[in-house]
Write a protein that holds these residues in place. Structure first.
Motif, PDB file in Angstrom:
ATOM      1  N   LEU A 137       0.829  -1.210   0.000  1.00 19.69           N
ATOM      2  CA  LEU A 137       0.000   0.000   0.000  1.00 19.69           C
ATOM      3  C   LEU A 137       0.858   1.252   0.000  1.00 19.69           C
ATOM      4  O   LEU A 137       0.644   2.179  -0.793  1.00 19.69           O
ATOM      5  N   PHE A 138       1.839   1.289   0.887  1.00 20.38           N
ATOM      6  CA  PHE A 138       2.677   2.477   0.976  1.00 20.38           C
ATOM      7  C   PHE A 138       3.670   2.577  -0.184  1.00 20.38           C
ATOM      8  O   PHE A 138       4.077   3.672  -0.558  1.00 20.38           O
ATOM      9  N   GLN A 139       4.048   1.454  -0.771  1.00 23.69           N
ATOM     10  CA  GLN A 139       4.908   1.501  -1.947  1.00 23.69           C
ATOM     11  C   GLN A 139       4.178   2.148  -3.115  1.00 23.69           C
ATOM     12  O   GLN A 139       4.745   2.934  -3.876  1.00 23.69           O
ATOM     13  N   ILE A 140       2.894   1.813  -3.243  1.00 27.62           N
ATOM     14  CA  ILE A 140       2.076   2.447  -4.280  1.00 27.62           C
ATOM     15  C   ILE A 140       1.962   3.949  -4.011  1.00 27.62           C
ATOM     16  O   ILE A 140       2.104   4.777  -4.912  1.00 27.62           O
ATOM     17  N   GLY A 141       1.694   4.292  -2.743  1.00 25.84           N
ATOM     18  CA  GLY A 141       1.589   5.706  -2.399  1.00 25.84           C
ATOM     19  C   GLY A 141       2.871   6.466  -2.622  1.00 25.84           C
ATOM     20  O   GLY A 141       2.858   7.635  -3.022  1.00 25.84           O
ATOM     21  N   LEU A 142       4.000   5.811  -2.386  1.00 25.92           N
ATOM     22  CA  LEU A 142       5.296   6.455  -2.583  1.00 25.92           C
ATOM     23  C   LEU A 142       5.582   6.672  -4.063  1.00 25.92           C
ATOM     24  O   LEU A 142       6.293   7.606  -4.442  1.00 25.92           O
ATOM     25  N   SER A 143       5.025   5.822  -4.902  1.00 20.00           N
ATOM     26  CA  SER A 143       5.293   5.891  -6.343  1.00 20.00           C
ATOM     27  C   SER A 143       4.396   6.900  -7.057  1.00 20.00           C
ATOM     28  O   SER A 143       4.751   7.403  -8.126  1.00 20.00           O
ATOM     29  N   LEU A 144       3.231   7.181  -6.482  1.00 19.33           N
ATOM     30  CA  LEU A 144       2.296   8.093  -7.143  1.00 19.33           C
ATOM     31  C   LEU A 144       2.695   9.545  -6.909  1.00 19.33           C
ATOM     32  O   LEU A 144       3.076   9.908  -5.789  1.00 19.33           O
ATOM     33  N   PRO A 145       2.602  10.401  -7.921  1.00 16.17           N
ATOM     34  CA  PRO A 145       2.908  11.826  -7.722  1.00 16.17           C
ATOM     35  C   PRO A 145       1.863  12.487  -6.834  1.00 16.17           C
ATOM     36  O   PRO A 145       0.699  12.073  -6.797  1.00 16.17           O
ATOM     37  N   THR A 146       2.285  13.523  -6.153  1.00 16.76           N
ATOM     38  CA  THR A 146       1.409  14.202  -5.190  1.00 16.76           C
ATOM     39  C   THR A 146       0.151  14.735  -5.843  1.00 16.76           C
ATOM     40  O   THR A 146      -0.948  14.616  -5.279  1.00 16.76           O
ATOM     41  N   LEU A 187      -0.459  15.606   1.432  1.00 10.68           N
ATOM     42  CA  LEU A 187       0.938  15.853   1.788  1.00 10.68           C
ATOM     43  C   LEU A 187       1.492  14.747   2.678  1.00 10.68           C
ATOM     44  O   LEU A 187       2.632  14.303   2.514  1.00 10.68           O
ATOM     45  N   GLY A 188       0.675  14.310   3.643  1.00  9.04           N
ATOM     46  CA  GLY A 188       1.160  13.367   4.634  1.00  9.04           C
ATOM     47  C   GLY A 188       1.293  11.944   4.142  1.00  9.04           C
ATOM     48  O   GLY A 188       2.099  11.175   4.687  1.00  9.04           O
ATOM     49  N   PHE A 189       0.532  11.563   3.108  1.00  9.61           N
ATOM     50  CA  PHE A 189       0.537  10.164   2.676  1.00  9.61           C
ATOM     51  C   PHE A 189       1.897   9.756   2.127  1.00  9.61           C
ATOM     52  O   PHE A 189       2.418   8.681   2.447  1.00  9.61           O
ATOM     53  N   ASN A 190       2.467  10.611   1.308  1.00  5.57           N
ATOM     54  CA  ASN A 190       3.775  10.298   0.738  1.00  5.57           C
ATOM     55  C   ASN A 190       4.843  10.232   1.822  1.00  5.57           C
ATOM     56  O   ASN A 190       5.694   9.337   1.829  1.00  5.57           O
ATOM     57  N   MET A 191       4.795  11.171   2.773  1.00  4.62           N
ATOM     58  CA  MET A 191       5.756  11.179   3.869  1.00  4.62           C
ATOM     59  C   MET A 191       5.544   9.977   4.787  1.00  4.62           C
ATOM     60  O   MET A 191       6.511   9.401   5.311  1.00  4.62           O
ATOM     61  N   ALA A 192       4.286   9.569   4.967  1.00  6.51           N
ATOM     62  CA  ALA A 192       3.992   8.413   5.818  1.00  6.51           C
ATOM     63  C   ALA A 192       4.629   7.147   5.260  1.00  6.51           C
ATOM     64  O   ALA A 192       5.069   6.284   6.027  1.00  6.51           O
ATOM     65  N   VAL A 254       3.022  23.787  -2.667  1.00  6.25           N
ATOM     66  CA  VAL A 254       2.815  24.616  -3.861  1.00  6.25           C
ATOM     67  C   VAL A 254       1.767  23.985  -4.764  1.00  6.25           C
ATOM     68  O   VAL A 254       0.812  24.641  -5.190  1.00  6.25           O
ATOM     69  N   ILE A 255       1.921  22.693  -5.074  1.00  7.21           N
ATOM     70  CA  ILE A 255       0.975  22.009  -5.948  1.00  7.21           C
ATOM     71  C   ILE A 255      -0.327  21.727  -5.216  1.00  7.21           C
ATOM     72  O   ILE A 255      -1.424  21.934  -5.755  1.00  7.21           O
ATOM     73  N   THR A 256      -0.223  21.258  -3.972  1.00  5.92           N
ATOM     74  CA  THR A 256      -1.425  20.878  -3.218  1.00  5.92           C
ATOM     75  C   THR A 256      -2.359  22.067  -3.019  1.00  5.92           C
ATOM     76  O   THR A 256      -3.581  21.939  -3.175  1.00  5.92           O
ATOM     77  N   GLU A 257      -1.809  23.219  -2.682  1.00  7.15           N
ATOM     78  CA  GLU A 257      -2.643  24.396  -2.479  1.00  7.15           C
ATOM     79  C   GLU A 257      -3.316  24.841  -3.768  1.00  7.15           C
ATOM     80  O   GLU A 257      -4.440  25.351  -3.742  1.00  7.15           O
ATOM     81  N   SER A 258      -2.660  24.632  -4.890  1.00  7.19           N
ATOM     82  CA  SER A 258      -3.257  25.004  -6.166  1.00  7.19           C
ATOM     83  C   SER A 258      -4.430  24.089  -6.506  1.00  7.19           C
ATOM     84  O   SER A 258      -5.472  24.542  -6.982  1.00  7.19           O
ATOM     85  N   VAL A 259      -4.266  22.780  -6.248  1.00  9.93           N
ATOM     86  CA  VAL A 259      -5.332  21.823  -6.548  1.00  9.93           C
ATOM     87  C   VAL A 259      -6.560  22.081  -5.679  1.00  9.93           C
ATOM     88  O   VAL A 259      -7.700  22.046  -6.160  1.00  9.93           O
ATOM     89  N   GLY A 266       1.869  28.688  -1.429  1.00  6.08           N
ATOM     90  CA  GLY A 266       2.038  27.839  -2.608  1.00  6.08           C
ATOM     91  C   GLY A 266       1.199  28.327  -3.782  1.00  6.08           C
ATOM     92  O   GLY A 266       1.692  28.480  -4.901  1.00  6.08           O
ATOM     93  N   ARG A 267      -0.078  28.572  -3.509  1.00  7.46           N
ATOM     94  CA  ARG A 267      -0.951  29.080  -4.569  1.00  7.46           C
ATOM     95  C   ARG A 267      -0.520  30.476  -5.008  1.00  7.46           C
ATOM     96  O   ARG A 267      -0.575  30.814  -6.195  1.00  7.46           O
ATOM     97  N   LEU A 268      -0.079  31.281  -4.044  1.00  7.48           N
ATOM     98  CA  LEU A 268       0.408  32.623  -4.381  1.00  7.48           C
ATOM     99  C   LEU A 268       1.617  32.538  -5.303  1.00  7.48           C
ATOM    100  O   LEU A 268       1.754  33.348  -6.230  1.00  7.48           O
ATOM    101  N   MET A 269       2.493  31.557  -5.071  1.00 10.27           N
ATOM    102  CA  MET A 269       3.664  31.378  -5.923  1.00 10.27           C
ATOM    103  C   MET A 269       3.262  31.048  -7.364  1.00 10.27           C
ATOM    104  O   MET A 269       3.801  31.624  -8.320  1.00 10.27           O
ATOM    105  N   ILE A 270       2.325  30.135  -7.549  1.00  5.77           N
ATOM    106  CA  ILE A 270       1.866  29.772  -8.892  1.00  5.77           C
ATOM    107  C   ILE A 270       1.286  30.987  -9.604  1.00  5.77           C
ATOM    108  O   ILE A 270       1.588  31.251 -10.778  1.00  5.77           O
ATOM    109  N   ASP A 271       0.427  31.741  -8.903  1.00  2.00           N
ATOM    110  CA  ASP A 271      -0.176  32.942  -9.498  1.00  2.00           C
ATOM    111  C   ASP A 271       0.902  33.961  -9.873  1.00  2.00           C
ATOM    112  O   ASP A 271       0.820  34.611 -10.917  1.00  2.00           O
TER     113      ASP A 271
END
Length: 290
Positions: A137-146, A187-192, A254-259, A266-271
């Motif tokens: 389960l966590f290997q899949i989560g580690l492989s998927l992009p945020t 954010l936490g899933f990949n770090m977990a 940056v990406i998470t706040e935009s989504v 993060g969103r301010l940076m993209i804008d």
């Protein structure tokens, strides 16, 4: 004394490092395609109008002169004004940083709450089906992009099933926890996954240590051994990893706040990047670096 000298040396090394970061940020922002004047004027951009705005912003001066002005203003607490929002950059950052810090710490907490019990369960059921499923389960989560994890959570838990809001920040502390649960989980899933793998290995090593066998020989209960001896020693490496990954979580926002349409830095940076807002990009990049 030696420790004090070491800490002092490391602190002194921050100064040239930060100057190098400032220079790189300053130069790389100016390598972005397009220019602020054209972005501000849009269809009304003419050579005369662009030249007038560049002169007003000091962008017609040599790069080294611009950099000197940038450094001087920075140490005077002046990051300039946003070209698009017409607001001091320092005020913008001060408004947005608490949101991103809250999201980062929330994500770190979720990662620990996911990693610790699952790592302990996997270690105690080593090489069984439970262990293999948790690691898979966590290997899949580690492989998927945020961003992909964010889109899936947003689509199903937010839009389709309506369990959580699909954006916003909320007005109270409880509302913050509710609105930011999906982005914090993203954010936490990949770090977990990273923490779980490391903690599982540490727990297995500690379980085979001499003092654990001695504790069992003394007649201590399993729960007491796990909490007082196993987890306390195995968590040392995990605590270090959490500290090292806090910066990565802050950057991942940056990406998470935009989504999730969260009003953080993060969103301010993209804008700012899309709007060629040099002042905001410089201020935010230095904030991330610090």
């Amino acid at each position: 004394m030696a420790r004090g000298n070491y800490v002092l040396t490391r602190l002194v090394q921050i100064v040239p490092t930060f100057f190098i970061i400032m220079f790189l940020v300053f130069m790389m922002v100016r390598l972005l395609p397009g220019d602020p004047a054209s972005a501000i004027l849009g269809d009304r951009a003419t050579e005369e109008a662009v030249a007038r705005i560049n002169a007003k912003m000091g962008l017609d001066k040599p790069l080294l002169v611009q950099f000197g002005i940038f450094v001087r203003n920075f140490f005077q607490g002046d990051l300039g004004d946003s070209l698009n929002l017409k607001i001091p950059v320092f005020r913008l950052i001060r408004q947005r940083v608490p949101v991103t810090i809250f999201l980062t710490l929330y994500g770190a907490l979720i990662s620990v709450l996911l990693a610790v019990p699952l790592a302990l369960w996997a270690a105690l059921r080593r090489n069984t089906a439970v262990d293999n499923i948790i690691r898979l389960l966590f290997q899949i989560g580690l492989s998927l992009p945020t961003f992909y994890i964010a889109l899936q959570l947003l689509t199903y838990l937010g839009a389709k099933w309506g369990w959580f809001p699909i954006g916003g920040y909320g007005d109270t502390f409880v509302a913050h926890l509710y609105h930011l649960f999906l982005p914090a989980l993203t954010l936490g899933f990949n770090m977990a996954a990273i923490l779980m793998r490391t903690l599982r290995t540490s727990i297995i090593e500690v379980l085979s240590a001499e003092y654990i066998r001695y504790a069992r020989a003394k007649g201590l209960g399993t729960q007491l051994i796990l909490l007082r001896h196993v987890l306390r020693n195995a968590m040392i490496s995990t605590v270090t990893l959490v500290g090292l990954n806090i910066g990565a979580l802050f950057g991942g926002a940056v990406i998470t706040e935009s989504v999730f349409a969260i009003p953080g830095v993060g969103r301010l940076m993209i804008d700012a990047i899309f709007g060629r807002d040099y002042q905001v990009i410089q201020g935010l990049t230095l904030t991330f670096a610090i």
